[in-house]
Design a protein around this motif. Structure first.
Motif, PDB file in Angstrom:
ATOM      1  N   ASP A 137      11.545  49.979   3.850  1.00  0.00           N
ATOM      2  CA  ASP A 137      11.763  50.078   2.403  1.00  0.00           C
ATOM      3  C   ASP A 137      13.154  49.554   2.066  1.00  0.00           C
ATOM      4  OD1 ASP A 137       9.287  51.194   1.977  1.00  0.00           O
ATOM      5  OD2 ASP A 137      10.010  53.253   2.146  1.00  0.00           O
TER       6      ASP A 137
ATOM      7  N   PRO B  16      15.378  45.298  -4.207  1.00  0.00           N
ATOM      8  CA  PRO B  16      15.106  46.734  -4.220  1.00  0.00           C
ATOM      9  C   PRO B  16      13.679  47.020  -4.691  1.00  0.00           C
ATOM     10  CG  PRO B  16      17.271  46.294  -5.142  1.00  0.00           C
ATOM     11  CD  PRO B  16      16.627  44.965  -4.923  1.00  0.00           C
ATOM     12  N   GLY B  17      13.029  47.940  -3.994  1.00  0.00           N
ATOM     13  CA  GLY B  17      11.642  48.282  -4.296  1.00  0.00           C
ATOM     14  C   GLY B  17      10.650  47.593  -3.393  1.00  0.00           C
TER      15      GLY B  17
ATOM     16  N   SER C 178      18.191  50.082   4.111  1.00  0.00           N
ATOM     17  CA  SER C 178      16.769  49.926   4.408  1.00  0.00           C
ATOM     18  C   SER C 178      16.276  51.199   5.071  1.00  0.00           C
ATOM     19  CB  SER C 178      16.546  48.729   5.337  1.00  0.00           C
ATOM     20  OG  SER C 178      17.001  47.548   4.761  1.00  0.00           O
ATOM     21  N   ARG C 179      15.388  51.898   4.421  1.00  0.00           N
ATOM     22  CA  ARG C 179      14.770  53.068   5.020  1.00  0.00           C
ATOM     23  C   ARG C 179      13.542  52.598   5.773  1.00  0.00           C
ATOM     24  NH1 ARG C 179      12.822  55.667   0.631  1.00  0.00           N
ATOM     25  NH2 ARG C 179      13.364  53.881  -0.651  1.00  0.00           N
TER      26      ARG C 179
ATOM     27  N   ARG D 108       8.657  46.663  -0.068  1.00  0.00           N
ATOM     28  CA  ARG D 108       8.248  47.396   1.133  1.00  0.00           C
ATOM     29  C   ARG D 108       7.660  46.382   2.110  1.00  0.00           C
ATOM     30  NH1 ARG D 108       5.161  53.175   1.185  1.00  0.00           N
ATOM     31  NH2 ARG D 108       7.292  53.899   1.459  1.00  0.00           N
TER      32      ARG D 108
ATOM     33  N   ASP E   7      16.340  49.056  -0.620  1.00  0.00           N
ATOM     34  CA  ASP E   7      16.970  49.495  -1.864  1.00  0.00           C
ATOM     35  C   ASP E   7      18.080  48.518  -2.224  1.00  0.00           C
ATOM     36  OD1 ASP E   7      19.038  50.163  -0.208  1.00  0.00           O
ATOM     37  OD2 ASP E   7      18.757  52.323  -0.360  1.00  0.00           O
ATOM     38  N   ASP E   8      19.088  48.955  -2.982  1.00  0.00           N
ATOM     39  CA  ASP E   8      20.043  48.015  -3.574  1.00  0.00           C
ATOM     40  C   ASP E   8      21.208  47.637  -2.684  1.00  0.00           C
ATOM     41  OD1 ASP E   8      21.228  50.430  -3.542  1.00  0.00           O
ATOM     42  OD2 ASP E   8      21.704  50.524  -5.686  1.00  0.00           O
TER      43      ASP E   8
ATOM     44  N   ASN F 274      23.005  49.129   6.394  1.00  0.00           N
ATOM     45  CA  ASN F 274      22.153  50.053   7.135  1.00  0.00           C
ATOM     46  C   ASN F 274      22.807  50.435   8.458  1.00  0.00           C
ATOM     47  OD1 ASN F 274      19.748  51.525   7.115  1.00  0.00           O
ATOM     48  ND2 ASN F 274      18.755  50.088   8.500  1.00  0.00           N
TER      49      ASN F 274
END
Length: 411
Positions: free
Chosen positions: A235, A179-180, A2-3, A182, A237-238, A242
């Motif tokens: 954000d 994923p994708g 997770s960004r 937000r 992702d897959d 984290n």
């Protein structure tokens, strides 16, 4: 993975930041404090620091949901204990909205009017529901969301963490994430001033979580937001790993707690007095009220009175408009009746009072005097002139015209 990013700003009017935000390894949250200069910042900081202890891996999303809810209740108890030891903080409280990620799920816990949004496939969804009086009215169909935005009670909170309710009701849920996605967590310093269409546009167009968070804060400030504003963007992702991310704390939770010796700087407040930052231009005009039937009934009764006053005001305004229109029409009609012209009525020359034009079915002229002059007895050019009507400056002038026509009759 997770960004994420967390950004907080004091706003354009307030001298201190009562918001707190956290972007961690698995946990992300926003807390919006209330209780004045020496209360709101303390409340959000205490709650945030206690809840961040849940930032770790869990065996299942339901375990995470239970841990997150338990942490909010523990934070509520901490706030009550703090007020017991520091009476100058009486009435402080905080909203909390947080998510805790476990694999492809997130556990959600929420209380107050901070918000959690999910932006997915070009669509922005508000995941949480505001615990406010006006949201109750919207949910019951009594008012529209547009009316709620300008309602005089729009800032009355029905649920918060604080020193009022030992067991506050906390909304929890488990949602799928992929994923994708937000995720956006924000205090009302953003949601009250920036339209959801604009929020969605920023989330869609700014790829970096940090830049998106900065941009949203700027958008709020550009709207003149007087309140603190805190934004956390996550954000997805897959992978849910984290563990190498560095947690970020912003707002009052990032500073040392300071509340000793503040008694003289802040008057004692009862729980139902001014507590929460206003969402308009008077920062201290909104407040928290416990979720009681008596208080809700009183607010609903007040809202009914306000609605009746609004209807009466509109009816009076409409009546005044109608009276004005009728008065204007009467004046206009009287003005037309000061004019005269010569024309034809039943094949004879006649003097008309009024003007030649009509307004729909309303005739603005009538026969004032009939004559014995037959139109067929006049020369062709005179017939044409009379048929097209001849304007007169006044009644005497109209009679002079008739006299002239009589003299011009064919032998």
């Amino acid at each position: 993975m997770s960004r994420s990013a967390a950004v907080s700003h004091v706003g354009k009017i307030r001298s201190n930041n009562q918001d707190s935000g956290y972007a961690g390894r698995y946990l992300f949250l926003v807390a919006d404090g209330m209780g004045g200069h020496a209360g709101g910042d303390v409340a959000s900081a205490i709650a945030t620091k206690r809840i961040t202890e849940t930032d770790k891996q869990y065996a299942s999303p339901h375990d995470a949901e239970f841990a997150l809810k338990s942490a909010l209740l523990a934070a509520n108890s901490l706030l009550a204990e703090t007020v017991f030891e520091h009476s100058e903080l009486t009435g402080m409280g905080t909203t909390v909205s947080g998510i805790l990620r476990v694999d492809d799920k997130v556990a959600i816990a929420h209380i107050g009017d901070s918000r959690i949004y999910l932006y997915r496939d070009g669509h922005l969804e508000q995941v949480t529901s505001d615990h406010t009086f006006v949201q109750r009215l919207v949910d019951s169909g009594r008012i529209t969301p547009e009316e709620a935005a300008v309602h005089p009670r729009r800032s009355v909170l029905m649920r918060v963490l604080g020193d009022v309710d030992a067991s506050p009701e906390i909304d929890t849920a488990v949602r799928e994430t992929r994923p994708g996605d937000r995720w956006l967590l924000c205090s009302d310093g953003l949601s009250s001033y920036v339209a959801e269409e604009k929020i969605a546009a920023v989330l869609a167009s700014v790829p970096s979580a940090r830049e998106a968070a900065d941009r949203l804060v700027r958008e709020s400030l550009d709207q003149g937001a007087p309140d603190n504003v805190t934004v956390v963007v996550v954000d997805v992702d897959d992978t849910a790993d984290n563990s190498h991310a560095s947690p970020t704390i912003v707002g009052s939770a990032a500073l040392p707690l300071q509340f000793d010796g503040e008694t003289e700087r802040r008057a004692l407040r009862l729980p139902s007095l001014l507590l929460h930052p206003l969402k308009a231009t008077q920062p201290d005009d909104s407040h928290f009220e416990p979720e009681s039937d008596d208080y809700l009934a009183a607010l609903i009764a007040e809202d009914r009175r306000r609605a009746r006053r609004r209807r009466v005001t509109w009816l009076v305004f409409l009546l005044l408009v109608i009276v004005g229109i009728v008065f204007g029409l009467l004046l206009g009609y009287q003005f037309t009746q000061r004019h005269y012209f010569v024309g034809v009525e039943d094949g004879r020359v006649a003097i008309f009072q009024g003007v030649q034009q009509d307004i729909g079915p309303i005739q603005l002229s009538h026969v004032f005097e009939e004559t014995t002059i037959e139109i067929d007895d006049l020369p062709a050019y005179r017939q044409s002139a009379v048929e097209q009507t001849i304007n007169a400056t006044d009644l005497a002038d109209a009679r002079r015209i008739v006299e002239q026509l009589s003299n011009d009759r064919l032998p």
